[in-house]
Design an enzyme around this catalytic site. Sequence first.
Site, PDB file in Angstrom:
ATOM      1  N   GLY A 157     -62.878 -38.257  -9.423  1.00  0.00           N
ATOM      2  CA  GLY A 157     -61.673 -38.868  -9.955  1.00  0.00           C
ATOM      3  C   GLY A 157     -60.511 -38.001  -9.485  1.00  0.00           C
TER       4      GLY A 157
ATOM      5  N   ASP B 184     -56.483 -43.316  -5.643  1.00  0.00           N
ATOM      6  CA  ASP B 184     -56.719 -42.022  -4.987  1.00  0.00           C
ATOM      7  C   ASP B 184     -55.570 -41.638  -4.083  1.00  0.00           C
ATOM      8  OD1 ASP B 184     -59.531 -43.056  -5.776  1.00  0.00           O
ATOM      9  OD2 ASP B 184     -59.713 -40.896  -5.426  1.00  0.00           O
TER      10      ASP B 184
ATOM     11  N   LYS C  63     -61.322 -46.849  -5.475  1.00  0.00           N
ATOM     12  CA  LYS C  63     -62.768 -47.039  -5.293  1.00  0.00           C
ATOM     13  C   LYS C  63     -63.088 -48.358  -4.591  1.00  0.00           C
ATOM     14  CE  LYS C  63     -65.345 -44.795  -5.931  1.00  0.00           C
ATOM     15  NZ  LYS C  63     -65.876 -43.951  -4.816  1.00  0.00           N
TER      16      LYS C  63
HETATM   17  O1  MRU Z   1     -65.375 -41.476  -5.820  1.00  0.00           O
HETATM   18  P1  MRU Z   1     -64.695 -41.242  -7.129  1.00  0.00           P
HETATM   19  O2  MRU Z   1     -65.572 -41.460  -8.308  1.00  0.00           O
HETATM   20  O3  MRU Z   1     -63.996 -39.891  -7.151  1.00  0.00           O
HETATM   21  O4  MRU Z   1     -63.562 -42.340  -7.162  1.00  0.00           O
HETATM   22  C1  MRU Z   1     -62.690 -42.360  -8.260  1.00  0.00           C
HETATM   23  C2  MRU Z   1     -61.710 -43.468  -8.216  1.00  0.00           C
HETATM   24  O5  MRU Z   1     -61.667 -44.263  -7.301  1.00  0.00           O
HETATM   25  C3  MRU Z   1     -60.722 -43.491  -9.339  1.00  0.00           C
HETATM   26  O6  MRU Z   1     -60.346 -44.794  -9.651  1.00  0.00           O
HETATM   27  C4  MRU Z   1     -59.467 -42.707  -8.912  1.00  0.00           C
HETATM   28  O7  MRU Z   1     -59.809 -41.442  -8.421  1.00  0.00           O
HETATM   29  C5  MRU Z   1     -58.498 -42.556 -10.023  1.00  0.00           C
HETATM   30  S1  MRU Z   1     -59.075 -41.508 -11.287  1.00  0.00           S
HETATM   31  C6  MRU Z   1     -57.874 -41.407 -12.462  1.00  0.00           C
END
Ligand code: MRU
Length: 359
Positions: free
Chosen positions: A55, A245, A256
């Site tokens: 995240g 991200d 994601k």
């Molecule tokens: O691969 P991840 O689990 O790190 O992906 C996380 C996401 O896509 C979240 O939606 C994003 O980082 C926002 S977290 C507040």
Amino acid sequence: MEQKNIMEYDTVSLKDQEDGVAIIDQTKLPGEIQVILLKTADEIWDAIYQLKVRGAPAIGVAAAFGIYVLAKQIHTKEYPVFLEEFQKHKRYLDSARPTAVNLSWALGRMEEVVKRQKDRPVEEIKELLKEEAVCIQEEDIQVCKSIGEFGLTLLKPGDGILTHCNAGKLAAVRYGTATAPIYLGQERGYGFRVFADETRPLLQGARLTAFELASSGVDVTLICDNMSGAVMKNGWVNAVFVGCDRVAANGDTANKIGTSVVAAVAKQYGVPFYVAAPTATIDLNTLTGEDIVIEQRDPKEVTAMWYQAPMAPEGVKVFNPAFDVTSHTLIDGIVTEYGIARPPYETSLREIFDRKKKK
Ligand code: MRU
């Protein structure tokens, strides 16, 4: 002994006395709540790469604490030697995952401290690094809370909210980003109904979002990724809230994998689609989504992980991008800690940063 509720644990915390960063190992959730201590550069890098901590905001906090812990291990009084070693660690941690800008943002903030304070003794610089890392962690709580307040203005009691992946407390320090309006609404008796996409292939929605929301008493329903159209068609969803991200200057948003599909489906059914975005995740130096590097991951996450035996033919070609980019044309609002940006994002996101500068 009775197990503590997941909401009582810190996603990431500094254990200064133990020279380490403590994280909840999210690969073990929801079956087991295990807190692990990261002490070496390899352990920190690996925890980020393996999504033990994940995240965007949580990655930033873990990297800030991580580089402080590594800086403490640099035994020199010579500033140039310290700077060189520090930058080596920074480059290494920064290489763990490419898409979430919070990683380089947090490491950049930490490097700024080292460069700004070059005339101070190395031991004092280390103390200032600790202060900066703690500040990054504490800011995250306030940032998420403000996003929650602004996000709540877009909702009404009883609303159905769909979310993808985990942009919750487990992805940040407290409240989360996309979940912040949900948690604040919960405190204020809004009675939201939340639909959590399971989020193939790593199942952050099932393992993390459904877990943390249910542990907090939120009414949450888990759905497979291919069911969002069905729940929207049924009229059960009043708004989609997702995290991000990296948001480009034109509003294109990497989140994601699967997020862009949800956005397209939401457009089809006239459901507003909102991105919860701390300004730390908005990268005005990235002009459009085309310029965002998308992380590619191990094919086994698709073919074998979670299955008792591999479920795909051996050697089959696999495409496994961790993120996709949702076009700004599908996004109704980007909710930041300084307010809600609306299209056209080229101007509204700059206004958000102007507000930030004035604070
Ligand atoms: O691969 P991840 O689990 O790190 O992906 C996380 C996401 O896509 C979240 O939606 C994003 O980082 C926002 S977290 C507040």
